[in-house]
Scaffold this motif. Structure first.
Motif, PDB file in Angstrom:
ATOM      1  N   ASP A 172       0.798  -1.087  -0.036  1.00 56.20           N
ATOM      2  CA  ASP A 172      -0.187  -0.109  -0.051  1.00 56.20           C
ATOM      3  C   ASP A 172       1.043   1.031  -0.011  1.00 56.20           C
ATOM      4  O   ASP A 172       1.968   1.091   0.649  1.00 56.20           O
ATOM      5  N   GLU A 195       1.070   5.862   0.025  1.00 61.37           N
ATOM      6  CA  GLU A 195       0.360   7.179   0.118  1.00 61.37           C
ATOM      7  C   GLU A 195       0.928   8.122  -0.660  1.00 61.37           C
ATOM      8  O   GLU A 195       2.331   8.158  -1.064  1.00 61.37           O
ATOM      9  N   GLY A 221      -3.314  -6.023  -2.794  1.00 59.96           N
ATOM     10  CA  GLY A 221      -3.457  -4.756  -2.469  1.00 59.96           C
ATOM     11  C   GLY A 221      -4.750  -4.158  -2.845  1.00 59.96           C
ATOM     12  O   GLY A 221      -5.686  -4.920  -3.504  1.00 59.96           O
ATOM     13  N   HIS A 222      -4.885  -2.879  -2.836  1.00 60.72           N
ATOM     14  CA  HIS A 222      -6.187  -2.280  -3.180  1.00 60.72           C
ATOM     15  C   HIS A 222      -5.831  -0.994  -3.942  1.00 60.72           C
ATOM     16  O   HIS A 222      -5.304   0.122  -3.503  1.00 60.72           O
ATOM     17  N   ASP A 236      -0.657   2.498  -7.347  1.00 61.42           N
ATOM     18  CA  ASP A 236       0.701   2.406  -6.557  1.00 61.42           C
ATOM     19  C   ASP A 236       1.771   2.157  -7.544  1.00 61.42           C
ATOM     20  O   ASP A 236       2.867   2.428  -7.439  1.00 61.42           O
ATOM     21  N   ASP A 287      -5.738  -7.676  -6.717  1.00 61.06           N
ATOM     22  CA  ASP A 287      -6.255  -6.234  -6.381  1.00 61.06           C
ATOM     23  C   ASP A 287      -7.730  -6.356  -5.910  1.00 61.06           C
ATOM     24  O   ASP A 287      -8.512  -6.678  -6.641  1.00 61.06           O
ATOM     25  N   LEU A 317     -11.706   0.566   0.502  1.00 59.84           N
ATOM     26  CA  LEU A 317     -11.072  -0.562   1.290  1.00 59.84           C
ATOM     27  C   LEU A 317     -11.701  -0.644   2.792  1.00 59.84           C
ATOM     28  O   LEU A 317     -11.841  -1.447   3.374  1.00 59.84           O
ATOM     29  N   HIS A 330      -4.859   7.904   7.124  1.00 59.68           N
ATOM     30  CA  HIS A 330      -4.608   6.531   6.888  1.00 59.68           C
ATOM     31  C   HIS A 330      -3.275   5.811   7.206  1.00 59.68           C
ATOM     32  O   HIS A 330      -2.162   6.704   7.132  1.00 59.68           O
ATOM     33  N   PRO A 374      -0.718   3.217   6.076  1.00 60.21           N
ATOM     34  CA  PRO A 374      -0.604   2.191   4.805  1.00 60.21           C
ATOM     35  C   PRO A 374      -0.344   0.713   5.222  1.00 60.21           C
ATOM     36  O   PRO A 374      -0.288  -0.150   4.663  1.00 60.21           O
ATOM     37  N   ASP A 377      -3.609  -0.622   6.077  1.00 58.87           N
ATOM     38  CA  ASP A 377      -4.259  -0.934   4.800  1.00 58.87           C
ATOM     39  C   ASP A 377      -3.725  -2.092   4.199  1.00 58.87           C
ATOM     40  O   ASP A 377      -4.712  -2.926   3.627  1.00 58.87           O
ATOM     41  N   ALA A 378      -2.616  -2.484   4.143  1.00 55.35           N
ATOM     42  CA  ALA A 378      -1.824  -3.332   3.544  1.00 55.35           C
ATOM     43  C   ALA A 378      -2.340  -4.717   4.412  1.00 55.35           C
ATOM     44  O   ALA A 378      -2.518  -5.981   3.624  1.00 55.35           O
ATOM     45  N   ALA A 432      -5.798  -5.432   3.215  1.00 56.79           N
ATOM     46  CA  ALA A 432      -5.975  -6.177   1.682  1.00 56.79           C
ATOM     47  C   ALA A 432      -5.501  -7.646   1.855  1.00 56.79           C
ATOM     48  O   ALA A 432      -6.201  -8.532   1.115  1.00 56.79           O
TER      49      ALA A 432
END
Length: 289
Positions: free
Chosen positions: A114, A116, A194-195, A200, A215, A238, A257, A259, A262-263, A266
């Motif tokens: 992920d 940013e 990932g998303h 990215d 994805d 997400l 956020h 990352p 978030d990773a 996912a």
């Protein structure tokens, strides 16, 4: 004397006595049943004769037929219950055993990623996104690589409220070329989860084979129908997927956020739906062959 004789004769003519036998008529005489006789056949030829025998009765015919024919089995049908019937298996039917657990070696082939971004201006004065932070985790959510990235273009929007990035984070950040090399080596030949990975990879300046990309923004069961076009699907956030599918709360309102977080989200989404997801990838690969 003549008078007595006439009287006697008249009496005999008026009422025959019971003792007087009546002679049978030859034309209406019938032969007794069971006696074989030669009788003239009902034919135009007067000289042709035939022999008539006693005809057996229906009961005697049925009993003789039953005696000669083999014994009959019962014709009563027994109704089977449909539940008792077992389905017929074809020779081509093969039982498939699905393996849900992965070996440590197989798990090492997965990496979640992920990134940013910050807003920069290109040479034409147009604003677009530039990579400012990159985070990678393994199958278990443990960090592999996490760093800020030095941005060479003029930054017009740090997007701090979303990215959490401030100017102080980028003072000693790694250059983009170094980050690109490290990330390229880490993901080479591995499955990247990932998303929104397209953005990215674009920010990283890298490409990755589609069959090694998972994805969650492009996986159709995770997508929703476009409000203006029923034949088109668009990605869900997400944050929404993590809450709906995992009960996981990320990207809370009022907080930037993360990352790394978030990773991990996912990766957990992929792990929960891995079997069905991999079947979709296999089907797409078969179509491209």
């Amino acid at each position: 004397m003549c008078r007595p004789q006439a009287t006697q004769q008249a009496a005999s003519i008026g009422a025959p006595t019971a003792s007087t036998p009546k002679k049978p008529n030859k034309k209406t005489r019938r032969s007794p049943k069971g006696n074989n006789r030669r009788k003239r056949c009902p034919s135009t030829d007067e000289s042709t004769t035939c022999t008539l025998s006693t005809a057996p009765s229906d009961e005697s015919l049925d009993s003789s037929i039953d005696a000669l024919s083999p014994p009959r089995t019962s014709t009563t049908r027994t109704r089977r219950s449909r539940k008792s019937k077992t389905p017929k298996k074809t020779p081509q039917q093969v039982q498939v055993v699905q393996i849900t657990e992965l070996t440590p070696q197989q798990k090492s082939q997965y990496i979640a990623l992920d990134a940013e971004m910050v807003g920069v201006l290109d040479r034409y004065g147009r604003q677009h996104s530039a990579l400012a932070r990159i985070s990678l985790v393994d199958w278990n959510g443990e960090p592999i690589f996490d760093t800020y990235v030095r941005v060479t273009q003029p930054i017009v929007d740090y997007r701090t409220f979303v990215s959490g990035i401030t100017p102080a984070h980028l003072d000693e950040a790694l250059p983009i070329l170094e980050v690109r090399r490290i990330v390229g080596e880490l993901i080479h030949g591995k499955i990247v989860v990932g998303h929104g990975l397209k953005c990215d990879f674009k920010a990283l300046g890298l490409s990755h084979p589609w069959h090694l990309t998972r994805d969650s923004a492009k996986y159709q069961p995770f997508m929703k129908v476009h409000p203006n076009n029923s034949n088109e699907y668009i990605a869900k956030k997400l944050k929404t997927l993590a809450y709906d599918k995992l009960g996981m709360i990320i990207q809370e309102d009022g907080k930037p956020h993360d990352p790394m977080e978030d990773a991990v989200a996912a990766m957990e989404l992929y792990k929960k739906h891995r079997l069905k997801w991999e079947k979709v990838v296999e089907w797409k690969m078969e179509r491209t062959r």
